[in-house]
Design an enzyme around this catalytic site. Structure first.
Site, PDB file in Angstrom:
ATOM      1  N   LYS A   1       0.852  -1.195   0.000  1.00 55.55           N
ATOM      2  CA  LYS A   1       0.000   0.000   0.000  1.00 55.55           C
ATOM      3  C   LYS A   1       0.890   1.248   0.000  1.00 55.55           C
ATOM      4  O   LYS A   1       1.832   1.337   0.793  1.00 55.55           O
ATOM      5  CB  LYS A   1      -0.875   0.000   1.254  1.00 55.55           C
ATOM      6  CG  LYS A   1      -2.339   0.336   1.051  1.00 55.55           C
ATOM      7  CD  LYS A   1      -3.055   0.331   2.397  1.00 55.55           C
ATOM      8  CE  LYS A   1      -4.548   0.418   2.238  1.00 55.55           C
ATOM      9  NZ  LYS A   1      -5.253   0.496   3.526  1.00 55.55           N
TER      10      LYS A   1
HETATM   11  O1  G3P Z   1      -8.643   1.150   4.672  1.00 55.89           O
HETATM   12  C1  G3P Z   1      -8.830   2.489   5.008  1.00 55.89           C
HETATM   13  C2  G3P Z   1      -9.668   2.586   6.228  1.00 55.89           C
HETATM   14  O2  G3P Z   1      -9.084   1.872   7.293  1.00 55.89           O
HETATM   15  C3  G3P Z   1      -9.913   4.021   6.661  1.00 55.89           C
HETATM   16  O3  G3P Z   1     -11.093   4.005   7.374  1.00 55.89           O
HETATM   17  O4  G3P Z   1     -12.700   4.786   9.087  1.00 55.89           O
HETATM   18  O5  G3P Z   1     -10.270   5.478   9.213  1.00 55.89           O
HETATM   19  O6  G3P Z   1     -11.774   6.411   7.412  1.00 55.89           O
HETATM   20  P1  G3P Z   1     -11.476   5.226   8.334  1.00 55.89           P
END
Ligand code: G3P
Length: 218
Positions: free
Chosen positions: A83
């Site tokens: 990533k």
């Molecule tokens: O894979 C990306 C994800 O973990 C981000 O999620 O909830 O931190 O926006 P969030």
């Protein structure tokens, strides 16, 4: 549609994998930090129990170090997808790793223009963060619609749309209706997908009627 699980908690992944709900896993530095474990160890353990791609994110910001980190992460297991953030150095790293046959997941995508750049850099996956756009009153799913439409205009682009930052089941349903290839889901959202009050009440009614028969199957 492929379901990836968005966590670095091995126990969660194992449980969901037993239900056949795991086509891959995504992690990021925040999820690794939350696990409290060393990155290489937890990524190796996740890769051993996951049939599909496991995203492990570089933490450098310069091309040379990103590339070295990406090659190291890829060396942990054959199903590691590296990533990288959607920055100029990240796209340079994406192109270099893709040229070596390493699948790359370009993350922190918030615009269709960024998604087009990632596809041109040879990304295997693009990760638009729909929840974080919704959080600032911007149409996250509208971005997914734009990216899917743009990619469909150019069949030679092989990048898969991996919907990330999913907050609730309707994000998943809308992403599937739009034709996104993958959604990465926190374990809690996967469990929300299961729930419907009519299923619960219908099962209770079936079992109450069955109990009246006095029968048992075994
Ligand atoms: O894979 C990306 C994800 O973990 C981000 O999620 O909830 O931190 O926006 P969030």
């Amino acid at each position: 549609m492929k379901f990836f699980v968005d966590t670095a908690e091995v126990s969660e992944i194992r449980t969901l994998a037993e239900a056949g709900l795991v086509d891959g896993v995504t992690t990021n530095p925040s999820l690794i930090a939350k696990s409290g474990r060393k990155m290489a160890e937890v990524i190796a353990e996740i890769c051993a129990i996951t049939p599909g791609p496991v995203s492990a994110e570089v933490t450098a910001t310069d091309f040379e170090t990103m590339l070295a980190e990406g090659r190291y992460l890829r060396g942990i297991a054959g199903n590691v997808a590296v990533k990288v953030p959607l920055t100029e150095a990240g796209l340079r790293t994406c192109r270099a790793l893709a040229n070596e046959g390493t699948p790359v997941n370009v993350t922190l995508c918030f615009s269709a223009a960024q998604a087009l750049l990632a596809a041109k850099a040879g990304a295997a996956f693009i990760s638009p963060f729909v929840g974080r756009l919704d959080d600032i009153s911007t149409d996250g799913m509208g971005l997914i619609a734009d990216i899917v439409q743009i990619y469909r205009n150019y069949p030679h682009l092989k990048t898969e749309v991996l919907v990330a930052s999913v907050r609730h089941p309707m994000h998943l349903v809308q992403a599937a209706k739009l034709g996104a290839h993958v959604a990465t889901l926190p374990p809690a959202v996967i469990r929300q997908l299961l729930k419907h009050p009519l299923t619960d009440s219908g099962l209770s009614a079936f079992l109450a009627d069955w109990k009246k028969t006095g029968q048992s199957i075994l």
